[in-house]
Motif scaffolding. Structure first.
Motif, PDB file in Angstrom:
ATOM      1  N   GLN A 167      52.375  20.126  20.281  1.00 31.99           N
ATOM      2  CA  GLN A 167      52.299  20.116  21.744  1.00 31.99           C
ATOM      3  C   GLN A 167      52.861  18.815  22.314  1.00 31.99           C
ATOM      4  O   GLN A 167      53.384  18.798  23.427  1.00 31.99           O
ATOM      5  N   ASP A 168      52.762  17.716  21.569  1.00 39.14           N
ATOM      6  CA  ASP A 168      53.242  16.421  22.068  1.00 39.14           C
ATOM      7  C   ASP A 168      54.622  16.055  21.499  1.00 39.14           C
ATOM      8  O   ASP A 168      55.026  14.892  21.525  1.00 39.14           O
ATOM      9  N   PHE A 169      55.342  17.046  20.967  1.00 35.75           N
ATOM     10  CA  PHE A 169      56.730  16.948  20.494  1.00 35.75           C
ATOM     11  C   PHE A 169      56.885  16.104  19.232  1.00 35.75           C
ATOM     12  O   PHE A 169      57.521  16.507  18.294  1.00 35.75           O
ATOM     13  N   ARG A 170      56.357  14.858  19.231  1.00 34.83           N
ATOM     14  CA  ARG A 170      56.452  13.953  18.079  1.00 34.83           C
ATOM     15  C   ARG A 170      57.898  13.658  17.685  1.00 34.83           C
ATOM     16  O   ARG A 170      58.233  13.555  16.501  1.00 34.83           O
ATOM     17  N   LEU A 171      58.764  13.489  18.674  1.00 30.83           N
ATOM     18  CA  LEU A 171      60.124  13.040  18.404  1.00 30.83           C
ATOM     19  C   LEU A 171      60.136  11.523  18.231  1.00 30.83           C
ATOM     20  O   LEU A 171      59.301  10.822  18.813  1.00 30.83           O
ATOM     21  N   LEU A 172      61.064  11.022  17.447  1.00 33.57           N
ATOM     22  CA  LEU A 172      61.172   9.591  17.184  1.00 33.57           C
ATOM     23  C   LEU A 172      62.190   8.983  18.145  1.00 33.57           C
ATOM     24  O   LEU A 172      63.376   9.331  18.107  1.00 33.57           O
ATOM     25  N   ASP A 173      61.731   8.075  19.005  1.00 36.23           N
ATOM     26  CA  ASP A 173      62.595   7.538  20.070  1.00 36.23           C
ATOM     27  C   ASP A 173      63.756   6.703  19.550  1.00 36.23           C
ATOM     28  O   ASP A 173      64.767   6.550  20.247  1.00 36.23           O
ATOM     29  N   HIS A 174      63.644   6.143  18.350  1.00 34.26           N
ATOM     30  CA  HIS A 174      64.733   5.314  17.836  1.00 34.26           C
ATOM     31  C   HIS A 174      65.828   6.142  17.171  1.00 34.26           C
ATOM     32  O   HIS A 174      66.821   5.594  16.685  1.00 34.26           O
ATOM     33  N   MET A 175      65.669   7.455  17.161  1.00 33.70           N
ATOM     34  CA  MET A 175      66.675   8.347  16.596  1.00 33.70           C
ATOM     35  C   MET A 175      67.292   9.188  17.703  1.00 33.70           C
ATOM     36  O   MET A 175      66.667   9.451  18.730  1.00 33.70           O
ATOM     37  N   THR A 176      68.515   9.660  17.494  1.00 33.50           N
ATOM     38  CA  THR A 176      69.139  10.575  18.436  1.00 33.50           C
ATOM     39  C   THR A 176      68.508  11.960  18.304  1.00 33.50           C
ATOM     40  O   THR A 176      67.749  12.234  17.354  1.00 33.50           O
ATOM     41  N   THR A 177      68.845  12.822  19.243  1.00 37.40           N
ATOM     42  CA  THR A 177      68.356  14.200  19.168  1.00 37.40           C
ATOM     43  C   THR A 177      68.812  14.848  17.862  1.00 37.40           C
ATOM     44  O   THR A 177      68.020  15.498  17.166  1.00 37.40           O
ATOM     45  N   TYR A 178      70.072  14.656  17.529  1.00 38.88           N
ATOM     46  CA  TYR A 178      70.603  15.207  16.274  1.00 38.88           C
ATOM     47  C   TYR A 178      69.813  14.679  15.073  1.00 38.88           C
ATOM     48  O   TYR A 178      69.420  15.444  14.183  1.00 38.88           O
TER      49      TYR A 178
END
Length: 219
Positions: A86-97
């Motif tokens: 639910q909170d995505f957990r994407l890493l901000d120091h990485m690109t979307t790819y």
């Protein structure tokens, strides 16, 4: 694929948040998990993706009892399950790819072997122009689609999604649902936790309804 028998879960010395759960998730099945806030949906998902062990009862994932599973075998089982948090957990120091490709990189694949499929998948979820963007500049809906792409990229046998349309408008919600339906058609079992009754009405699927810690199954 998943088998629960008389499962109960409590945190610490508190009351049970899940009680006497008995159900199965079959291969290549599609179901919604729903119920009021506080009913225990997230706790049940945590049991399903092996982040939590039950207080009592039997939980088998791909035929393995998670209470007796050796710790060294846990990562291998987890790689067979895709999860959209639910909170995505994407890493901000990485690109979307890079975020989407991360499960393949962790699995040891060479980038040359997966770049085309990651790029194609990002195009499929409508992020073909955002490959090099930081998650910090993505909208809530774009982050959600990136998180979905990351969960799909390793072609999991089971996909669990916690409120995957909770941060998008109705039109985008229907588009995201179609992504899950297409994944299901390719052979993946899908469990979507949602409050959205209108969304559930769009697909003829089993409903797992949690209420006061107990589960009711409607075909």
């Amino acid at each position: 694929m998943l088998r629960f028998e008389n499962v109960g879960l409590r945190y610490g010395l508190g009351p049970e948040v899940l009680r006497d759960l008995t159900f199965t998730i079959e291969p290549n099945s599609f179901q919604f998990l729903t119920g009021p806030s506080g009913a225990g949906k997230t706790s049940l998902l945590r049991l399903m993706f092996l982040a939590q062990k039950p207080t009592r009862g039997l939980v088998k994932v791909f035929g393995r009892d998670i209470l007796t599973l050796p710790a060294r075998e846990l990562p291998g089982l987890r790689r067979r399950v895709g999860v959209v948090f639910q909170d995505f957990r994407l890493l901000d120091h990485m690109t979307t790819y890079e975020n989407v490709a991360l499960p393949l990189r962790v699995a040891g694949r060479d980038e040359a072997s997966y770049r085309a499929e990651v790029t194609e998948l990002l195009g499929w979820v409508g992020l073909g122009e955002k490959l090099d963007a930081s998650p910090m500049v993505l909208s809530g809906g774009e982050k959600q689609r990136a998180a979905i792409a990351r969960a799909l990229v390793a072609q999991p046998e089971l996909l669990l999604a916690d409120e995957p349309t909770g941060n998008v408008d109705p039109q985008l919600a229907r588009r995201i649902l179609r992504l899950f339906v297409e994944l299901h058609k390719s052979g993946t079992a899908v469990v979507i936790a949602t409050h959205d009754i209108a969304l559930m009405d769009l697909v003829d699927a089993k409903r797992l309804v949690l209420h006061d810690g107990r589960l009711h199954v409607y075909e």
